[in-house]
Write a protein that holds these residues in place. Structure first.
Motif, PDB file in Angstrom:
ATOM      1  N   GLN A  32       0.828  -1.204   0.000  1.00  0.00           N
ATOM      2  CA  GLN A  32       0.000   0.000   0.000  1.00  0.00           C
ATOM      3  C   GLN A  32       0.858   1.248   0.000  1.00  0.00           C
ATOM      4  OE1 GLN A  32      -2.437  -0.692   3.443  1.00  0.00           O
ATOM      5  NE2 GLN A  32      -4.044  -1.702   2.269  1.00  0.00           N
ATOM      6  N   THR A  33       1.942   1.238   0.741  1.00  0.00           N
ATOM      7  CA  THR A  33       2.852   2.378   0.776  1.00  0.00           C
ATOM      8  C   THR A  33       3.467   2.607  -0.592  1.00  0.00           C
ATOM      9  OG1 THR A  33       3.352   1.971   3.096  1.00  0.00           O
ATOM     10  CG2 THR A  33       4.903   3.341   1.877  1.00  0.00           C
ATOM     11  N   MET A  34       3.892   1.537  -1.259  1.00  0.00           N
ATOM     12  CA  MET A  34       4.486   1.676  -2.589  1.00  0.00           C
ATOM     13  C   MET A  34       3.462   2.183  -3.592  1.00  0.00           C
ATOM     14  SD  MET A  34       7.104  -1.489  -2.903  1.00  0.00           S
ATOM     15  CE  MET A  34       7.715  -0.892  -4.476  1.00  0.00           C
ATOM     16  N   GLN A  35       2.215   1.711  -3.493  1.00  0.00           N
ATOM     17  CA  GLN A  35       1.183   2.181  -4.414  1.00  0.00           C
ATOM     18  C   GLN A  35       0.931   3.665  -4.222  1.00  0.00           C
ATOM     19  OE1 GLN A  35      -2.063  -0.459  -3.546  1.00  0.00           O
ATOM     20  NE2 GLN A  35      -1.499  -1.879  -5.162  1.00  0.00           N
ATOM     21  N   MET A  36       0.969   4.135  -2.989  1.00  0.00           N
ATOM     22  CA  MET A  36       0.778   5.557  -2.732  1.00  0.00           C
ATOM     23  C   MET A  36       1.928   6.356  -3.332  1.00  0.00           C
ATOM     24  SD  MET A  36      -0.673   5.414   1.151  1.00  0.00           S
ATOM     25  CE  MET A  36      -0.471   7.155   1.413  1.00  0.00           C
ATOM     26  N   LYS A  37       3.138   5.817  -3.270  1.00  0.00           N
ATOM     27  CA  LYS A  37       4.288   6.522  -3.820  1.00  0.00           C
ATOM     28  C   LYS A  37       4.231   6.550  -5.342  1.00  0.00           C
ATOM     29  CE  LYS A  37       7.490   5.622  -0.048  1.00  0.00           C
ATOM     30  NZ  LYS A  37       8.716   4.944   0.369  1.00  0.00           N
ATOM     31  N   ILE A  38       3.742   5.459  -5.943  1.00  0.00           N
ATOM     32  CA  ILE A  38       3.699   5.363  -7.398  1.00  0.00           C
ATOM     33  C   ILE A  38       2.598   6.242  -7.977  1.00  0.00           C
ATOM     34  CG2 ILE A  38       3.206   3.795  -9.311  1.00  0.00           C
ATOM     35  CD1 ILE A  38       4.587   1.603  -7.648  1.00  0.00           C
ATOM     36  N   GLN A  39       1.512   6.398  -7.251  1.00  0.00           N
ATOM     37  CA  GLN A  39       0.374   7.164  -7.735  1.00  0.00           C
ATOM     38  C   GLN A  39       0.788   8.606  -8.008  1.00  0.00           C
ATOM     39  OE1 GLN A  39      -2.866   7.381  -4.997  1.00  0.00           O
ATOM     40  NE2 GLN A  39      -4.363   7.698  -6.608  1.00  0.00           N
ATOM     41  N   LYS A  40       0.509   9.073  -9.206  1.00  0.00           N
ATOM     42  CA  LYS A  40       0.863  10.438  -9.580  1.00  0.00           C
ATOM     43  C   LYS A  40      -0.242  11.402  -9.191  1.00  0.00           C
ATOM     44  CE  LYS A  40       3.973   9.245 -13.301  1.00  0.00           C
ATOM     45  NZ  LYS A  40       4.450   9.641 -14.615  1.00  0.00           N
ATOM     46  N   ILE A  41       0.149  12.633  -8.984  1.00  0.00           N
ATOM     47  CA  ILE A  41      -0.792  13.680  -8.599  1.00  0.00           C
ATOM     48  C   ILE A  41      -1.126  14.509  -9.830  1.00  0.00           C
ATOM     49  CG2 ILE A  41      -1.047  15.781  -7.221  1.00  0.00           C
ATOM     50  CD1 ILE A  41       0.701  14.368  -5.101  1.00  0.00           C
ATOM     51  N   ASN A  42      -2.413  14.645 -10.090  1.00  0.00           N
ATOM     52  CA  ASN A  42      -2.872  15.422 -11.237  1.00  0.00           C
ATOM     53  C   ASN A  42      -2.859  16.900 -10.840  1.00  0.00           C
ATOM     54  OD1 ASN A  42      -4.482  16.841 -13.128  1.00  0.00           O
ATOM     55  ND2 ASN A  42      -5.528  14.946 -13.668  1.00  0.00           N
ATOM     56  N   VAL A  43      -1.969  17.665 -11.464  1.00  0.00           N
ATOM     57  CA  VAL A  43      -1.821  19.078 -11.102  1.00  0.00           C
ATOM     58  C   VAL A  43      -3.021  19.916 -11.527  1.00  0.00           C
ATOM     59  CG1 VAL A  43       0.694  19.093 -10.993  1.00  0.00           C
ATOM     60  CG2 VAL A  43      -0.442  19.565 -13.162  1.00  0.00           C
ATOM     61  N   ASN A  44      -3.872  19.383 -12.381  1.00  0.00           N
ATOM     62  CA  ASN A  44      -5.058  20.119 -12.815  1.00  0.00           C
ATOM     63  C   ASN A  44      -6.237  19.959 -11.862  1.00  0.00           C
ATOM     64  OD1 ASN A  44      -4.095  21.373 -15.183  1.00  0.00           O
ATOM     65  ND2 ASN A  44      -4.218  19.419 -16.261  1.00  0.00           N
ATOM     66  N   THR A  45      -6.185  18.956 -11.001  1.00  0.00           N
ATOM     67  CA  THR A  45      -7.308  18.708 -10.098  1.00  0.00           C
ATOM     68  C   THR A  45      -6.901  18.608  -8.626  1.00  0.00           C
ATOM     69  OG1 THR A  45      -7.107  16.306 -10.405  1.00  0.00           O
ATOM     70  CG2 THR A  45      -8.617  17.487 -11.877  1.00  0.00           C
ATOM     71  N   ALA A  46      -5.617  18.589  -8.352  1.00  0.00           N
ATOM     72  CA  ALA A  46      -5.130  18.361  -6.988  1.00  0.00           C
ATOM     73  C   ALA A  46      -5.472  19.500  -6.041  1.00  0.00           C
ATOM     74  CB  ALA A  46      -3.614  18.159  -7.011  1.00  0.00           C
ATOM     75  N   THR A  47      -5.708  19.143  -4.797  1.00  0.00           N
ATOM     76  CA  THR A  47      -5.930  20.126  -3.740  1.00  0.00           C
ATOM     77  C   THR A  47      -4.578  20.626  -3.241  1.00  0.00           C
ATOM     78  OG1 THR A  47      -5.844  18.467  -1.988  1.00  0.00           O
ATOM     79  CG2 THR A  47      -8.005  18.882  -2.998  1.00  0.00           C
ATOM     80  N   LEU A  48      -4.612  21.633  -2.385  1.00  0.00           N
ATOM     81  CA  LEU A  48      -3.370  22.143  -1.791  1.00  0.00           C
ATOM     82  C   LEU A  48      -2.617  21.040  -1.060  1.00  0.00           C
ATOM     83  CD1 LEU A  48      -4.475  25.613  -0.385  1.00  0.00           C
ATOM     84  CD2 LEU A  48      -2.856  25.193  -2.234  1.00  0.00           C
ATOM     85  N   ASP A  49      -3.329  20.259  -0.275  1.00  0.00           N
ATOM     86  CA  ASP A  49      -2.686  19.185   0.486  1.00  0.00           C
ATOM     87  C   ASP A  49      -2.056  18.147  -0.425  1.00  0.00           C
ATOM     88  OD1 ASP A  49      -3.271  20.276   2.974  1.00  0.00           O
ATOM     89  OD2 ASP A  49      -5.161  19.192   3.152  1.00  0.00           O
ATOM     90  N   GLU A  50      -2.743  17.800  -1.498  1.00  0.00           N
ATOM     91  CA  GLU A  50      -2.197  16.826  -2.443  1.00  0.00           C
ATOM     92  C   GLU A  50      -0.946  17.379  -3.119  1.00  0.00           C
ATOM     93  OE1 GLU A  50      -6.276  14.472  -3.717  1.00  0.00           O
ATOM     94  OE2 GLU A  50      -5.756  16.331  -4.753  1.00  0.00           O
ATOM     95  N   LEU A  51      -0.977  18.647  -3.496  1.00  0.00           N
ATOM     96  CA  LEU A  51       0.190  19.257  -4.138  1.00  0.00           C
ATOM     97  C   LEU A  51       1.372  19.324  -3.178  1.00  0.00           C
ATOM     98  CD1 LEU A  51      -1.627  22.095  -6.092  1.00  0.00           C
ATOM     99  CD2 LEU A  51      -0.459  20.114  -7.091  1.00  0.00           C
ATOM    100  N   MET A  52       1.107  19.526  -1.895  1.00  0.00           N
ATOM    101  CA  MET A  52       2.190  19.608  -0.917  1.00  0.00           C
ATOM    102  C   MET A  52       2.860  18.255  -0.699  1.00  0.00           C
ATOM    103  SD  MET A  52       0.905  22.554   1.793  1.00  0.00           S
ATOM    104  CE  MET A  52       0.343  21.380   2.923  1.00  0.00           C
ATOM    105  N   ASP A  97       8.244  13.053 -12.302  1.00  0.00           N
ATOM    106  CA  ASP A  97       7.841  11.651 -12.175  1.00  0.00           C
ATOM    107  C   ASP A  97       6.678  11.458 -11.212  1.00  0.00           C
ATOM    108  OD1 ASP A  97       9.807  10.841 -13.955  1.00  0.00           O
ATOM    109  OD2 ASP A  97      11.288  10.508 -12.373  1.00  0.00           O
ATOM    110  N   HIS A  98       6.266  12.535 -10.547  1.00  0.00           N
ATOM    111  CA  HIS A  98       5.224  12.439  -9.525  1.00  0.00           C
ATOM    112  C   HIS A  98       3.937  13.145  -9.927  1.00  0.00           C
ATOM    113  CE1 HIS A  98       8.247  10.899  -6.739  1.00  0.00           C
ATOM    114  NE2 HIS A  98       9.036  11.819  -7.232  1.00  0.00           N
ATOM    115  N   VAL A  99       3.918  13.769 -11.101  1.00  0.00           N
ATOM    116  CA  VAL A  99       2.738  14.534 -11.516  1.00  0.00           C
ATOM    117  C   VAL A  99       2.184  14.017 -12.836  1.00  0.00           C
ATOM    118  CG1 VAL A  99       3.405  16.631 -10.315  1.00  0.00           C
ATOM    119  CG2 VAL A  99       4.103  16.317 -12.662  1.00  0.00           C
ATOM    120  N   SER A 100       0.901  14.289 -13.024  1.00  0.00           N
ATOM    121  CA  SER A 100       0.232  13.999 -14.299  1.00  0.00           C
ATOM    122  C   SER A 100      -0.686  15.176 -14.611  1.00  0.00           C
ATOM    123  CB  SER A 100      -0.560  12.703 -14.198  1.00  0.00           C
ATOM    124  OG  SER A 100      -1.652  12.853 -13.313  1.00  0.00           O
TER     125      SER A 100
END
Length: 101
Positions: A32-52, A97-100
């Motif tokens: 689960q930890t690895m999946q969270m690390k692999i999951q990319k953050i969408n900069v077009n929809t991410a919240t402040l907390d997600e971007l941080m 590598d962490h954003v989409s």
């Protein structure tokens, strides 16, 4: 001595029967930890907390990303992140590598 041997056998049986459960839970946690690390953050929809959660992005840079997105519209390329105040080429390289989109 006769009482100790059955006690040791009983305790070792209990110990070895619990170990697979503990190991299985450990594997699930790591997966689960690895999946969270692999999951990319969408900069077009991410919240402040997600971007941080992005490397090198704190509250100010996250707010700058949201502000830029609100003013300019959705990002159409990852390179546009370099136009955000506080994000340069080095920062973009860390983030890419962490954003989409």
């Amino acid at each position: 001595m006769k009482k100790i041997i059955p006690l040791l056998l009983l305790s070792s049986t209990i110990l070895f029967s619990i170990s697979p459960v503990v190991l299985a839970n450990s594997v699930v946690d790591k997966t689960q930890t690895m999946q969270m690390k692999i999951q990319k953050i969408n900069v077009n929809t991410a919240t402040l907390d997600e971007l941080m959660a992005l490397p090198g992005v704190g509250a100010k840079k996250a707010a700058a990303i949201v502000e830029y997105r609100d003013k300019m519209g959705k990002f159409t390329s990852l390179e546009q992140l370099a136009d955000v105040k506080g994000i340069g080429k080095k920062m973009l390289e860390k983030m890419k590598d962490h954003v989409s989109l």
